[in-house]
Design an enzyme around this catalytic site. Sequence first.
Site, PDB file in Angstrom:
ATOM      1  N   PRO A  84       0.820  -1.191   0.000  1.00  0.00           N
ATOM      2  CA  PRO A  84       0.000   0.000   0.000  1.00  0.00           C
ATOM      3  C   PRO A  84       0.855   1.242   0.000  1.00  0.00           C
ATOM      4  O   PRO A  84       1.759   1.392   0.813  1.00  0.00           O
ATOM      5  CB  PRO A  84      -0.770  -0.115   1.306  1.00  0.00           C
ATOM      6  CG  PRO A  84      -0.087  -1.203   2.088  1.00  0.00           C
ATOM      7  CD  PRO A  84       1.078  -1.670   1.331  1.00  0.00           C
ATOM      8  N   GLU A  85       0.550   2.102  -0.909  1.00  0.00           N
ATOM      9  CA  GLU A  85       1.128   3.432  -0.902  1.00  0.00           C
ATOM     10  C   GLU A  85       0.040   4.374  -0.393  1.00  0.00           C
ATOM     11  O   GLU A  85      -1.025   3.912   0.031  1.00  0.00           O
ATOM     12  CB  GLU A  85       1.628   3.792  -2.303  1.00  0.00           C
ATOM     13  CG  GLU A  85       2.592   2.733  -2.851  1.00  0.00           C
ATOM     14  CD  GLU A  85       3.146   3.046  -4.223  1.00  0.00           C
ATOM     15  OE1 GLU A  85       3.271   4.238  -4.561  1.00  0.00           O
ATOM     16  OE2 GLU A  85       3.447   2.098  -4.970  1.00  0.00           O
TER      17      GLU A  85
ATOM     18  N   HIS B 112      -2.650 -16.147   8.200  1.00  0.00           N
ATOM     19  CA  HIS B 112      -1.870 -14.940   8.484  1.00  0.00           C
ATOM     20  C   HIS B 112      -2.667 -13.870   9.208  1.00  0.00           C
ATOM     21  O   HIS B 112      -2.339 -12.705   9.145  1.00  0.00           O
ATOM     22  CB  HIS B 112      -1.278 -14.397   7.186  1.00  0.00           C
ATOM     23  CG  HIS B 112      -0.356 -15.371   6.516  1.00  0.00           C
ATOM     24  ND1 HIS B 112       0.828 -15.792   7.092  1.00  0.00           N
ATOM     25  CD2 HIS B 112      -0.451 -16.035   5.349  1.00  0.00           C
ATOM     26  CE1 HIS B 112       1.424 -16.657   6.298  1.00  0.00           C
ATOM     27  NE2 HIS B 112       0.660 -16.829   5.231  1.00  0.00           N
TER      28      HIS B 112
ATOM     29  N   ARG C 246       3.401 -11.353   4.757  1.00  0.00           N
ATOM     30  CA  ARG C 246       4.859 -11.188   4.829  1.00  0.00           C
ATOM     31  C   ARG C 246       5.323 -10.584   6.146  1.00  0.00           C
ATOM     32  O   ARG C 246       6.531 -10.548   6.409  1.00  0.00           O
ATOM     33  CB  ARG C 246       5.342 -10.349   3.645  1.00  0.00           C
ATOM     34  CG  ARG C 246       5.273 -11.130   2.341  1.00  0.00           C
ATOM     35  CD  ARG C 246       5.684 -10.295   1.164  1.00  0.00           C
ATOM     36  NE  ARG C 246       7.115 -10.067   1.113  1.00  0.00           N
ATOM     37  CZ  ARG C 246       7.726  -9.386   0.151  1.00  0.00           C
ATOM     38  NH1 ARG C 246       7.018  -8.868  -0.836  1.00  0.00           N
ATOM     39  NH2 ARG C 246       9.018  -9.238   0.167  1.00  0.00           N
TER      40      ARG C 246
END
Length: 291
Positions: free
Chosen positions: A2-3, A99, A122
Amino acid sequence: MPELPEVDIVKQGLAPILTGALIERVILNRNGLRLPFAANFAQRLSGQKVIHVGRRAKYLLFTLSSSEVLLSHLGMTGNFRFAQPDPQTGEIKTGFQKHDHVIFELSGTDAPAPFLVYSDPRRFGFMELVEDIETCKFLVGLGPEPLGNALTAASLAEQLHRRKAPIKATLLDQRVIAGLGNIYVCEALHRAAIDPRTRSCDLAATPGTPGPALESLVLQIRLVLNEALQAGGSTLKDFRKVDGGGGYFQHRFFVYDREGEPCLNENCKGTITRIVQSGRSSFYCPECQNT
DNA sequence: ACTTTGACCTGTGCGC
DNA sequence: TGCGCACAGGTCAAAG
Protein backbone atom coordinates in the site's frame (compact mmCIF):
# COMPACT_ATOMS: atom_id res chain seq x y z
CA MET A 1 1.42 -3.16 -0.99
CA PRO A 2 0.00 0.00 0.00
CA GLU A 3 1.13 3.43 -0.90
CA LEU A 4 -0.66 6.61 0.12
CA PRO A 5 -3.85 6.05 -1.90
CA GLU A 6 -4.30 2.48 -0.68
CA VAL A 7 -3.68 3.42 2.95
CA ASP A 8 -6.14 6.27 2.62
CA ILE A 9 -8.77 3.96 1.13
CA VAL A 10 -8.33 1.69 4.16
CA LYS A 11 -8.69 4.71 6.44
CA GLN A 12 -11.87 5.75 4.64
CA GLY A 13 -13.28 2.25 5.05
CA LEU A 14 -12.45 2.01 8.76
CA ALA A 15 -13.20 5.53 9.96
CA PRO A 16 -17.03 5.48 9.90
CA ILE A 17 -17.15 2.04 11.52
CA LEU A 18 -14.44 2.42 14.14
CA THR A 19 -15.05 5.97 15.28
CA GLY A 20 -16.82 5.68 18.62
CA ALA A 21 -16.43 1.91 18.80
CA LEU A 22 -15.26 0.18 21.95
CA ILE A 23 -12.39 -2.30 21.77
CA GLU A 24 -13.60 -5.13 23.99
CA ARG A 25 -10.44 -7.17 23.68
CA VAL A 26 -7.51 -7.86 21.40
CA ILE A 27 -6.16 -11.25 20.49
CA LEU A 28 -2.58 -11.62 19.28
CA ASN A 29 -1.73 -14.77 17.37
CA ARG A 30 2.02 -14.14 17.50
CA ASN A 31 4.54 -12.02 19.37
CA GLY A 32 5.01 -9.40 16.72
CA LEU A 33 5.11 -8.50 13.08
CA ARG A 34 8.14 -6.73 11.66
CA LEU A 35 8.59 -5.34 15.17
CA PRO A 36 7.58 -7.11 18.38
CA PHE A 37 4.36 -5.92 19.99
CA ALA A 38 4.83 -3.57 22.92
CA ALA A 39 4.57 -5.00 26.42
CA ASN A 40 0.93 -5.60 27.38
CA PHE A 41 -0.10 -4.42 23.91
CA ALA A 42 -3.43 -6.26 23.94
CA GLN A 43 -4.31 -5.28 27.51
CA ARG A 44 -3.52 -1.63 26.90
CA LEU A 45 -5.96 -1.56 23.95
CA SER A 46 -8.76 -3.40 25.69
CA GLY A 47 -11.53 -1.20 27.07
CA GLN A 48 -10.50 1.79 24.98
CA LYS A 49 -12.75 3.69 22.65
CA VAL A 50 -11.62 4.76 19.20
CA ILE A 51 -11.93 8.52 19.01
CA HIS A 52 -10.56 9.17 15.55
CA VAL A 53 -9.09 7.33 12.56
CA GLY A 54 -6.49 9.22 10.56
CA ARG A 55 -3.53 8.79 8.27
CA ARG A 56 -0.04 10.27 8.02
CA ALA A 57 2.11 9.15 5.11
CA LYS A 58 1.59 5.37 4.93
CA TYR A 59 0.63 5.10 8.61
CA LEU A 60 -2.88 4.58 9.92
CA LEU A 61 -3.44 6.45 13.20
CA PHE A 62 -6.15 5.32 15.61
CA THR A 63 -6.60 7.88 18.37
CA LEU A 64 -7.87 6.20 21.55
CA SER A 65 -9.81 7.44 24.56
CA SER A 66 -6.65 7.34 26.71
CA SER A 67 -5.19 9.82 24.16
CA GLU A 68 -2.68 7.17 23.14
CA VAL A 69 -2.49 6.52 19.41
CA LEU A 70 -2.37 3.08 17.81
CA LEU A 71 -0.10 3.43 14.84
CA SER A 72 -0.34 0.80 12.11
CA HIS A 73 1.87 0.35 9.07
CA LEU A 74 0.67 -2.17 6.49
CA GLY A 75 4.11 -3.01 5.08
CA MET A 76 3.70 -4.80 1.76
CA THR A 77 0.83 -7.16 2.46
CA GLY A 78 -1.07 -5.88 5.50
CA ASN A 79 -4.85 -5.57 5.34
CA PHE A 80 -7.87 -5.17 7.59
CA ARG A 81 -11.19 -6.94 7.19
CA PHE A 82 -14.25 -7.69 9.29
CA ALA A 83 -15.02 -11.29 10.21
CA GLN A 84 -17.65 -13.32 12.02
CA PRO A 85 -16.87 -15.85 14.73
CA ASP A 86 -17.18 -19.49 13.77
CA PRO A 87 -20.95 -20.11 13.43
CA GLN A 88 -20.69 -23.58 15.02
CA THR A 89 -18.57 -22.90 18.04
CA GLY A 90 -18.51 -19.12 18.33
CA GLU A 91 -14.77 -19.47 18.69
CA ILE A 92 -12.78 -16.48 17.62
CA LYS A 93 -9.80 -18.34 16.32
CA THR A 94 -11.57 -20.95 14.27
CA GLY A 95 -12.43 -19.93 10.77
CA PHE A 96 -9.64 -17.45 10.69
CA GLN A 97 -6.80 -17.72 8.29
CA LYS A 98 -3.15 -18.50 8.49
CA HIS A 99 -1.87 -14.94 8.48
CA ASP A 100 -4.48 -13.34 10.72
CA HIS A 101 -2.17 -11.92 13.36
CA VAL A 102 -4.26 -9.41 15.30
CA ILE A 103 -7.97 -9.62 16.08
CA PHE A 104 -9.95 -6.76 17.60
CA GLU A 105 -13.32 -7.56 19.15
CA LEU A 106 -15.56 -4.51 18.88
CA SER A 107 -18.81 -3.31 20.37
CA GLY A 108 -20.82 -0.12 20.23
CA THR A 109 -20.72 0.14 16.48
CA ASP A 110 -22.74 -1.13 13.55
CA ALA A 111 -19.76 -2.95 12.08
CA PRO A 112 -20.52 -5.61 9.46
CA ALA A 113 -19.13 -8.17 11.91
CA PRO A 114 -17.83 -7.98 15.46
CA PHE A 115 -14.21 -8.83 14.71
CA LEU A 116 -11.74 -6.59 12.95
CA VAL A 117 -8.89 -8.77 11.68
CA TYR A 118 -5.40 -7.63 10.70
CA SER A 119 -3.80 -10.04 8.25
CA ASP A 120 -0.28 -9.72 6.86
CA PRO A 121 1.38 -12.70 5.09
CA ARG A 122 4.86 -11.19 4.83
CA ARG A 123 4.70 -9.48 8.23
CA PHE A 124 6.46 -6.36 6.99
CA GLY A 125 3.84 -4.27 8.71
CA PHE A 126 3.84 -3.37 12.40
CA MET A 127 1.70 -1.83 15.12
CA GLU A 128 2.87 0.46 17.87
CA LEU A 129 1.10 2.24 20.71
CA VAL A 130 2.46 5.75 21.09
CA GLU A 131 1.79 8.33 23.77
CA ASP A 132 2.61 11.40 21.72
CA ILE A 133 2.59 11.38 17.95
CA GLU A 134 4.37 14.74 17.86
CA THR A 135 7.54 13.12 19.15
CA CYS A 136 6.97 9.63 17.80
CA LYS A 137 10.11 8.38 16.07
CA PHE A 138 8.15 6.92 13.17
CA LEU A 139 6.55 10.25 12.28
CA VAL A 140 9.18 12.87 13.06
CA GLY A 141 11.26 13.58 10.02
CA LEU A 142 8.61 12.58 7.52
CA GLY A 143 8.35 14.93 4.57
CA PRO A 144 5.22 16.82 3.55
CA GLU A 145 2.01 15.12 2.49
CA PRO A 146 1.99 15.18 -1.32
CA LEU A 147 -1.64 16.28 -1.44
CA GLY A 148 -1.21 19.04 1.13
CA ASN A 149 -0.19 22.67 0.74
CA ALA A 150 3.26 22.13 2.25
CA LEU A 151 4.50 20.45 -0.90
CA THR A 152 5.38 22.95 -3.60
CA ALA A 153 7.81 22.89 -6.48
CA ALA A 154 9.92 25.38 -4.54
CA SER A 155 9.95 23.27 -1.35
CA LEU A 156 10.85 20.20 -3.37
CA ALA A 157 13.62 22.08 -5.16
CA GLU A 158 15.07 22.94 -1.77
CA GLN A 159 15.25 19.20 -0.98
CA LEU A 160 16.65 18.20 -4.36
CA HIS A 161 19.31 20.76 -5.08
CA ARG A 162 22.05 19.12 -3.05
CA ARG A 163 21.16 15.54 -3.83
CA LYS A 164 22.98 13.70 -6.57
CA ALA A 165 20.94 10.49 -6.27
CA PRO A 166 18.57 9.63 -9.11
CA ILE A 167 15.19 11.33 -8.80
CA LYS A 168 13.56 7.89 -8.54
CA ALA A 169 15.42 7.10 -5.34
CA THR A 170 14.84 10.54 -3.87
CA LEU A 171 11.09 10.41 -4.37
CA LEU A 172 10.95 7.07 -2.54
CA ASP A 173 12.65 8.70 0.45
CA GLN A 174 9.83 9.38 2.91
CA ARG A 175 11.76 12.33 4.37
CA VAL A 176 11.41 14.15 1.05
CA ILE A 177 7.74 13.41 0.33
CA ALA A 178 5.72 11.18 2.63
CA GLY A 179 3.54 8.50 1.10
CA LEU A 180 4.90 7.77 -2.35
CA GLY A 181 6.01 4.24 -3.23
CA ASN A 182 7.35 2.41 -6.22
CA ILE A 183 4.19 2.44 -8.34
CA TYR A 184 3.22 6.07 -8.04
CA VAL A 185 6.80 7.33 -8.38
CA CYS A 186 7.13 5.44 -11.67
CA GLU A 187 3.77 6.73 -12.87
CA ALA A 188 4.38 10.35 -11.84
CA LEU A 189 7.81 10.45 -13.50
CA HIS A 190 6.31 9.13 -16.71
CA ARG A 191 3.53 11.70 -16.70
CA ALA A 192 6.07 14.45 -16.03
CA ALA A 193 8.33 13.11 -18.83
CA ILE A 194 11.28 12.80 -16.44
CA ASP A 195 13.86 10.03 -16.83
CA PRO A 196 14.03 8.18 -13.48
CA ARG A 197 17.85 8.24 -13.71
CA THR A 198 18.01 12.05 -13.74
CA ARG A 199 20.10 13.40 -10.90
CA SER A 200 17.81 15.05 -8.36
CA CYS A 201 19.87 18.25 -8.32
CA ASP A 202 19.47 18.64 -12.07
CA LEU A 203 15.74 19.26 -11.58
CA ALA A 204 16.34 22.29 -9.36
CA ALA A 205 17.27 25.16 -11.65
CA THR A 206 19.21 26.93 -8.92
CA PRO A 207 19.23 26.07 -5.22
CA GLY A 208 15.65 26.30 -4.03
CA THR A 209 14.31 27.23 -7.44
CA PRO A 210 12.31 24.69 -9.41
CA GLY A 211 12.85 24.25 -13.10
CA PRO A 212 9.80 23.67 -15.30
CA ALA A 213 10.20 19.90 -15.04
CA LEU A 214 9.84 20.13 -11.28
CA GLU A 215 6.64 22.17 -11.50
CA SER A 216 5.27 19.47 -13.75
CA LEU A 217 6.44 16.70 -11.42
CA VAL A 218 4.62 18.14 -8.41
CA LEU A 219 1.46 18.57 -10.46
CA GLN A 220 1.62 15.04 -11.83
CA ILE A 221 2.27 13.52 -8.40
CA ARG A 222 -0.92 15.17 -7.18
CA LEU A 223 -2.89 14.14 -10.24
CA VAL A 224 -1.87 10.49 -10.17
CA LEU A 225 -2.55 10.16 -6.44
CA ASN A 226 -5.96 11.78 -6.79
CA GLU A 227 -6.89 9.56 -9.71
CA ALA A 228 -5.84 6.50 -7.73
CA LEU A 229 -7.92 7.64 -4.76
CA GLN A 230 -10.92 8.10 -7.05
CA ALA A 231 -10.41 4.56 -8.35
CA GLY A 232 -10.21 3.02 -4.88
CA GLY A 233 -6.45 2.40 -5.06
CA SER A 234 -4.45 -0.22 -6.92
CA THR A 235 -5.07 -3.90 -6.23
CA LEU A 236 -2.17 -6.07 -7.39
CA LYS A 237 -2.55 -9.16 -5.25
CA ASP A 238 -2.90 -8.54 -1.56
CA PHE A 239 -4.51 -5.15 -1.36
CA ARG A 240 -8.16 -5.26 -0.38
CA LYS A 241 -10.46 -2.54 0.73
CA VAL A 242 -11.96 -3.09 4.16
CA ASP A 243 -15.18 -4.29 2.52
CA GLY A 244 -13.18 -6.95 0.64
CA GLY A 245 -13.40 -5.25 -2.73
CA GLY A 246 -10.41 -4.28 -4.81
CA GLY A 247 -9.48 -0.93 -6.27
CA TYR A 248 -9.11 -0.68 -9.99
CA PHE A 249 -6.37 1.88 -10.60
CA GLN A 250 -4.02 -0.95 -11.63
CA HIS A 251 -5.83 -0.93 -14.96
CA ARG A 252 -4.69 2.62 -15.50
CA PHE A 253 -0.93 2.20 -15.11
CA PHE A 254 1.03 3.78 -17.94
CA VAL A 255 4.37 2.15 -17.07
CA TYR A 256 4.28 0.07 -13.88
CA ASP A 257 4.71 -3.65 -14.64
CA ARG A 258 4.41 -2.97 -18.38
CA GLU A 259 7.93 -3.97 -19.46
CA GLY A 260 8.10 -4.61 -23.21
CA GLU A 261 4.70 -3.08 -23.90
CA PRO A 262 4.16 0.06 -25.95
CA CYS A 263 4.20 3.49 -24.38
CA LEU A 264 0.63 4.73 -24.10
CA ASN A 265 1.42 8.37 -24.73
CA GLU A 266 -0.08 9.61 -27.96
CA ASN A 267 2.53 10.05 -30.66
CA CYS A 268 5.12 8.04 -28.72
CA LYS A 269 6.49 4.88 -30.34
CA GLY A 270 8.58 3.92 -27.30
CA THR A 271 8.62 0.60 -25.44
CA ILE A 272 8.36 0.48 -21.65
CA THR A 273 11.68 -0.59 -20.16
CA ARG A 274 12.51 -2.02 -16.75
CA ILE A 275 15.71 -1.06 -14.98
CA VAL A 276 16.82 -1.63 -11.40
CA GLN A 277 17.58 1.37 -9.22
CA SER A 278 18.57 0.92 -5.57
CA GLY A 279 17.35 -2.63 -5.78
CA ARG A 280 13.86 -1.78 -7.00
CA SER A 281 12.30 -2.02 -10.43
CA SER A 282 11.81 1.23 -12.31
CA PHE A 283 9.54 1.21 -15.34
CA TYR A 284 9.85 4.04 -17.83
CA CYS A 285 9.67 4.99 -21.49
CA PRO A 286 13.13 5.84 -22.89
CA GLU A 287 11.53 7.77 -25.74
CA CYS A 288 9.36 10.29 -23.96
CA GLN A 289 10.95 10.45 -20.50
CA ASN A 290 13.97 12.46 -21.54
CA THR A 291 14.29 15.30 -19.06
C1' DA B 1 27.92 12.28 4.46
C1' DC B 2 26.25 9.77 0.98
C1' DT B 3 24.42 5.52 -1.70
C1' DT B 4 23.72 0.78 -2.43
C1' DT B 5 22.98 -3.80 -0.61
C1' DG B 6 21.08 -7.14 2.39
C1' DA B 7 17.76 -8.49 5.63
C1' DC B 8 13.27 -9.10 7.23
C1' DC B 9 9.02 -12.81 5.48
C1' DT B 10 5.74 -15.56 2.50
C1' DG B 11 3.65 -16.43 -1.84
C1' DT B 12 3.44 -16.76 -6.76
C1' DG B 13 4.82 -17.48 -11.34
C1' DC B 14 8.10 -18.91 -14.53
C1' DG B 15 11.72 -21.84 -16.89
C1' DC B 16 13.71 -26.20 -16.89
C1' DT C 1 4.73 -32.64 -11.31
C1' DG C 2 8.34 -30.66 -8.98
C1' DC C 3 12.34 -27.80 -8.12
C1' DG C 4 14.81 -23.63 -7.95
C1' DC C 5 15.03 -19.01 -8.82
C1' DA C 6 13.43 -14.24 -9.40
C1' DC C 7 10.39 -11.11 -7.91
C1' DA C 8 6.73 -8.49 -5.16
C1' DG C 9 3.25 -2.36 -3.05
C1' DG C 10 8.21 -1.05 2.43
C1' DT C 11 11.67 0.16 5.62
C1' DC C 12 15.85 -0.22 8.28
C1' DA C 13 20.55 -1.45 9.56
C1' DA C 14 24.85 -2.43 7.79
C1' DA C 15 28.37 -2.06 4.55
C1' DG C 16 30.57 0.25 0.82
